[in-house]
Structures are given as structure tokens and as C-alpha cells.
Design an enzyme around this catalytic site. Structure first.
Site, PDB file in Angstrom:
ATOM      1  CE  LYS A   1      20.599  17.243  32.820  1.00  0.00           C
ATOM      2  NZ  LYS A   1      20.440  18.262  31.786  1.00  0.00           N
TER       3      LYS A   1
ATOM      4  NE  ARG B   1      15.434  12.644  25.583  1.00  0.00           N
ATOM      5  CZ  ARG B   1      14.152  12.915  25.784  1.00  0.00           C
ATOM      6  NH1 ARG B   1      13.567  13.851  25.054  1.00  0.00           N
ATOM      7  NH2 ARG B   1      13.440  12.268  26.681  1.00  0.00           N
TER       8      ARG B   1
ATOM      9  CB  CYS C   1      38.659  62.570  32.034  1.00  0.00           C
ATOM     10  SG  CYS C   1      37.156  61.598  32.130  1.00  0.00           S
TER      11      CYS C   1
END
Length: 662
Positions: A121, A143, A428
Site C-alpha cells: 500500500k 482521485r 575533550c
């Protein structure tokens, strides 16, 4: 030759090339030759004023239409009843069984046993194409209400996979779905001033745009699955209808399955749900339809739906929710990236609390603000992404501010393009910890028992500031770490020692070269065979490697230019790390140098193992069938690749035949 005749021949030839390229995925002509013929046609049409309605030059115009006209469909485009559980499918199936049994008990002409056809679908915009008695596309329409839609013929013609003329002499209406692929979506968004929020809106918005040139920019695709109206002989089954659609040259999806039991339907639902996020277009479920057309006609319709079909709907993969906060995180490369903290929302069966925001440019383009309602999309099982905001929710929201210093270590930040980076590479913590964890990972140096928690302790307590420092660890110092006893300390040292003997591809991947993953590392090693050769590789040599493009090639060149990179590599080698490459001897076989495609499910091989097996035999494994394909190995439930191989005359092998050949 008469110029009109030449135009007709060129149109036929160019339409054939378009079908091969956009529908079959196979080109029999170079782009250069196609363009030459196309512009020859353009010149001839200008010179003569003779234009066929199905000429490829009629696909794209710069016209801006004044309005949409209405189109009345010959046959209604129905909505489908929806189910979200197998129990609802069972109830629908039982109604069909009951109807069939009652009808066959009282009728002389029995209906055949129930057979269902399953298709995906699609989540796009439904379109209805009309072809006249000459096979020419005359109308493309939305549609709409199901009975009346909007005429979008000019927009539909920009979809290059849609045939402008077909070999059919009956008036025909054919139904399909216009979709936008993820590739088209990402390309459009990378250049658009206002990015699209999702694939469905990308397709729907394109077809409902009066500016046809804008529609063309979205590069839509389409799949067809139903003949709504056809003069002439009717179809007896849905499969016959689908075969008709295919033979007329319409683009169709590979996935079509026949099922007769609920167990078979359940397996297909599970299968499509599993692959849903691997597709490059959106689907929102499966359509289950009765195959026999006479059974369909007798079952009929409710006011809204056909009784002979139902849609199984998946959980939504898009939702709206509130943006609560933005958290800035430091990655292995030092890039500082924003992550959205969301009000929890259910999305495709998962509770989503965080989403990607990419960078400040992305935030600005999408208009994202703290406190706003945002559109969230989840695909490919990766962290969801924010696609845009709900405009009505912006009142009272706050601007998202870029950090002035690194959120992890307080160091200075620098801008590189649209991204920001922390320059404190060695000090870091998140950068260093993630670098060490990546280096020690299973597909890299494979240091057994190594964890992120261990990496954090090594950084904080033993001052590890580089991956080479791992090979300098001392037993006594490891005992000072939390939960490190004699056995655990020794096991870690043994695992680190064992990692020194590694493959070149694992070592290359462990270095963390930007944009170089496991597969690219393997491909690079196959081509260059040594670290020294790779370090010296030119841009041209790098892009000649399979799947290595400009960005990856530049990343590799820049990586090996860094003095610190070379220092770390040399230190690793001096500490005993020994990356080696063993050239695998390819056995002589009938597959040496051949292009092979695998389709369907094999009994004795997974997709990965059959690919590895074929490559060991010297074959090139491809994902699509073309004239250049030498063999197709077909397993159970082989799809359209099998059909295409048959139509092209490609040699098709069963799994047993393949094994007999080797």
C-alpha cells in the site's frame, strides 16, 4: 527521409529508451546518444511544427496553468476498508468464506476457492491515467472524491516512467500511485529554500502545483496496480490484470504475492513490516484483494468500500509532538551536533523521545523553535528526524541558541561549513572516549571485553589521550580502576596484545577516517593492498574504487595529510601492531568475471553468504537485471527480477544448479 516520418521514428525510439531506463532499469543507449537524438527531435519539431502528443518533448513545459479543471472518472476510485490487527483480517476472511460457501451451495456455476493477491500500500497520491483508442495518454487525474478528480495531465507527464503511448486499442483507465523516492526527496531538500516535510507531501504537492516546471524538479516516480475501466474483453483474475499492466509498459512494484491462508498472509505482513524501512519510498501497509473477478463482482461494495479488498495498515512513521529542549553533543570527530528532546510520542511502534536536528542551518531552514509542535519522521531504524514545524504552534516559542563553547569541555568552537567543532581533540572527553571505543570495536581492532565505561576510566584516571596509549597500559595501573581485579586487568592486556595481529581492513576502519565504513575499508584494501599505497593514493585512483565518490576520496586524502594522523599510525606500528593483507586466491569457476543477480529466498545461503560465495568465485554481484547480466540465481518467491531475466534471455539457475556448477 520525410521529416514527419523521421519525427515519428525518433519519438518511437526515444520512448523505447525511456521505458528501458525508467521502468526496466536498463539502458541500451548512452546518455550522450539519447541527448543527441532528443535535441534532433526538438529541432525537427520546431522546424516543421509537427508534434505528436506522446513525444518525449511534451513531458516538461515551463507553463504555469491558470487553474485545475475537473475530470469525471469513467470508473470510481474506491477507498479501502482498513485493518490494524490480524483478527480484523480474520473477520474479513471469514465473511468471504461464508459468502463463497453459501453461493456455491445454491449456484450451478461455482466460484473458485479463495485466493488473495497481496501488494504494497503505497503512501503517495493516487492517480488515474486515461488512454484513448490509439493508446495515447489523454488525461492524468487525481482521485478527488473518487468520482471526480482534478486534471493534472501536464504534471503527470513529468513522471518519466509513465508511458505517453501504449500498445492498446481499447479506451483505458489505469490506477496507480505517484510517489517520491528518498533519493529525490533528499536531493530536492538539499537545494530547496523551503524543505519538504515528508515524501507523501512531496508527491502530492508536486502534482497539485500549477507551475509544471516546479513539479518536474521533484522527480516523481509511480507504481501502477489496477485497471479501473477498460473497453473490450474483461479480465478473469487480478493476476491477469496485473500481467496486462506490466506488458503495456507501466512501472510496477516487484512485490506481488498469492496467499490462500491466514498463516500465509501473516507471514507476508511480518515480512513487509521488517523491510518497510529499507525501502526507498513510503508504504503504510499491505493491500489484500480477492483474485477472482467474478467473486469480486458478486461480493460488490458497501457505500464506501469494495467488499473484496482490505488494507492492512502499519503504525504511522510520522507524527507531531512538542520540542521540549535541545541537547548539544560532541561526536568522535569533534563535531558538536544538536539533538531534539521531545515530548514522548509513539512512532512506528516505538516510543520516540529524541530526534536529529543536524545543524543550525537545518534548524533555521525548518523554522524549528523551542516549545513548537514539530513533525517527526522515523525511517531506516535510525534516530528519528525533525522535518518541520506546525506553523500554528509558533506563538510563545523561543529561538534555539548555538553554543558559544564546547558543551563537554568548555573549549573554543570553530565553524567548518554548516557544522561546528570542538578543537580540544586530546582533552575533550566525549571525543577521546568515542575514538577509543571505535578503535577497540568488534569490526575494528576487536579488543574483547572493552567497553565505553572502560574507555571513560582510561581517559579520566590513566590519562589516555590517544589510541596508541592503549598499547602502553600497565598491569599495576589497571588495578586502580573501578571493578578491575587481577583477572580482568590481565584479560584486558591479553586482548590488547592479541589485537596487534589484525587484518589491514580492520586496522584501516579502526583509524576512524571520516566517511570510511567497514565495506569501504574492505574495498580500499582490495585495491591498494598496503597502508603505504593508500597513503600515497591520488584522488583519481581513489574515485576509481567501487562506491568511493568525491567526498570519501577527499576525506581520505585530508586524513593522511594530518601530521598527527601519521604520528599515531607510526607509533602504533612501532608498538607492534601488525596489519596484514592476504590476497585471496580466486578459484577458477564458470562465474569468473560474470555478473550475477540473486533473487528470492535461498535454502542454504543468506544474502550476505551468497554474495561472499559468488565474490570468492570471481563474480560481480549486482542488484538489478540488465542485458549485461550473465546469470540469475532464483530462489523461492523470486520476483520481477526473475521475469525480467526471462524476457531478456538471461540464464536462470536454481540453487541446486548453482551448486552443481561449483
Amino acid at each position: 527521409m520525410d521529416k514527419k516520418k523521421l519525427i515519428e521514428e525518433l519519438v518511437e525510439e526515444l520512448n523505447k529508451y525511456a521505458y528501458e531506463y525508467y521502468v526496466l532499469g536498463n539502458s541500451s543507449v548512452t546518455d550522450k546518444d539519447y541527448d543527441k537524438k532528443y535535441y534532433e527531435l526538438v529541432d525537427l519539431e520546431k522546424e516543421t511544427g509537427y508534434k505528436l502528443p506522446y513525444s518525449p518533448t511534451q513531458r516538461v513545459g515551463d507553463v504555469i496553468l491558470p487553474e485545475f479543471k475537473k475530470y469525471t472518472h469513467k470508473a470510481r476510485l474506491w477507498s479501502l476498508d482498513k485493518a490494524q490487527t490480524l483478527e480484523e483480517i480474520r473477520e474479513w476472511h471469514n465473511r468471504n468464506v461464508k459468502f463463497l460457501e453459501e453461493y456455491n451451495r445454491t449456484s450451478d456455476e461455482e466460484l473458485p476457492p479463495l485466493k488473495y493477491i497481496l501488494t504494497k500500500k503505497f503512501d503517495g497520491l493516487t492517480i488515474n491515467l486515461s488512454y484513448d483508442e490509439n493508446g495515447v495518454l489523454v488525461t492524468g487525474a487525481t482521485r478527488g472524491t473518487g468520482a471526480i478528480g482534478e486534471d493534472v495531465t501536464a504534471q503527470v507527464k513529468t513522471i518519466k516512467s509513465i508511458p505517453l503511448k501504449i500498445d492498446c486499442h481499447d479506451f483505458l483507465e489505469i490506477h496507480g500511485e505517484a510517489i517520491m523516492t528518498t533519493e529525490a526527496f533528499e536531493k530536492y531538500n538539499s537545494e530547496a529554500e523551503t524543505p519538504l516535510k515528508n515524501l507523501r507531501n512531496g508527491a502530492a504537492g508536486a502534482l497539485r502545483n500549477l507551475n509544471v516546471a516546479e513539479t518536474a524538479k521533484r522527480n516523481l516516480s509511480a507504481f501502477f496496480y489496477d485497471v479501473g475501466y477498460k473497453e473490450g474483453a474483461p479480465f478473469k483474475t487480478y493476476m491477469e490484470m496485473l500481467n496486462f499492466i506490466k506488458t503495456k509498459g507501466f512501472p510496477m512494484d516487484d512485490y506481488i504475492r498469492e496467499c490462500t491462508t491466514l498463516d500465509e498472509i501473516q507471514k507476508e505482513i511480518d515480512y513487509i513490516r521488517d523491510i518497510r524501512f529499507d525501502l526507498n519510498y513510503d508504504i503504510d501497509g499491505l493491500v489484500i484483494a480477492i483474485d477472482d473477478i467474478r467473486t469480486r463482482d458478486l461480493l460488490g461494495y458497501t457505500v464506501k468500500f469494495p467488499k473484496w479488498a482490505i488494507a492492512y495498515k502499519f503504525e504511522a512513521q510520522e507524527a507531531t509532538t512538542k520540542l521540549l529542549d535541545v541537547e548539544w553533543n560532541v561526536g568522535r570527530s569533534g563535531r558538536v551536533s544538536p539533538t531534539a528532546i521531545l515530548e514522548p510520542v509513539e512512532l512506528a511502534g516505538v516510543t520516540v523521545k529524541r530526534a536529529t536536528l543536524n545543524n543550525m542551518d537545518d534548524i533555521a531552514r525548518k523554522g524549528v523553535r523551542l516549545g513548537a509542535e514539530v513533525f517527526v519522521r522515523r525511517s531506516n531504524d535510525v534516530i528519528p528526524e525533525i522535518m518541520g514545524v506546525v506553523p500554528e504552534s509558533l506563538e510563545g516559542t523561543k529561538e534555539i541558541e548555538e553554543p558559544k563553547v564546547c558543551p563537554a569541555c568548555g573549549a573554543h568552537l570553530v565553524h567548518e561549513g554548516v557544522h561546528i567543532y570542538c578543537e580540544n581533540t586530546l582533552g575533550c572527553k566525549p571525543q577521546m572516549v568515542k575514538t577509543i571505543v571505535h578503535f577497540a570495536g568488534r569490526e575494528a581492532m576487536n579488543i574483547a571485553g572493552f567497553s565505553e565505561k572502560t574507555a571513560e576510566q582510561l581517559f579520566e584516571k590513566l590519562d589516555i589521550r590517544d589510541i596508541s596509549d592503549l598499547y602502553k597500559l600497565e598491569y599495576e595501573k589497571l588495578l586502580d580502576l573501578d571493578k578491575f581485579g587481577p583477572k580482568k586487568a590481565q584479560n584486558l592486556l591479553d586482548a590488547i596484545e592479541k589485537s596487534k595481529d589484525c587484518t589491514l581492513e580492520a586496522f584501516l576502519y579502526s583509524l576512524g577516517i571520516p566517511n570510511v565504513g567497514v565495506k569501504t575499508a574492505k574495498d580500499l584494501v582490495k585495491r591498494f593492498e598496503s597502508l603505504e599505497n593508500l597513503e600515497k593514493a591520488t584522488f583519481e585512483e581513489l574515485v576509481s574504487v567501487q562506491d568511493v565518490g568525491d567526498i570519501v576520496a577527499r576525506s581520505i586524502i585530508e586524513f593522511f595529510k594530518e601530521e598527527r594522523t601519521l604520528k599515531v599510525i607510526n607509533e602504533l606500528l612501532s608498538l607492534g601492531v601488525n596489519p596484514h593483507y592476504e590476497k585471496k586466491e580466486v578459484l577458477e569457476s564458470p562465474f569468473m568475471g560474470k555478473t550475477v543477480v540473486v533473487t528470492g529466498t535461498l535454502e542454504n545461503y543468506s544474502r550476505t553468504s551468497i554474495k561472499e560465495k559468488l565474490e570468492s568465485l570471481g563474480a560481480k554481484v549486482s542488484g538489478s537485471v540488465s542485458k549485461k547480466t550473465d546469470f540469475v540465481i532464483a530462489g523461492e518467491a523470486a520476483g520481477s527480477k526473475y521475469d525480467k531475466a526471462k524476457s531478456l534471455g538471461v540464464t536462470i539457475l536454481s540453487e541446486e544448479e548453482f551448486e552443481n556448477m561449483i
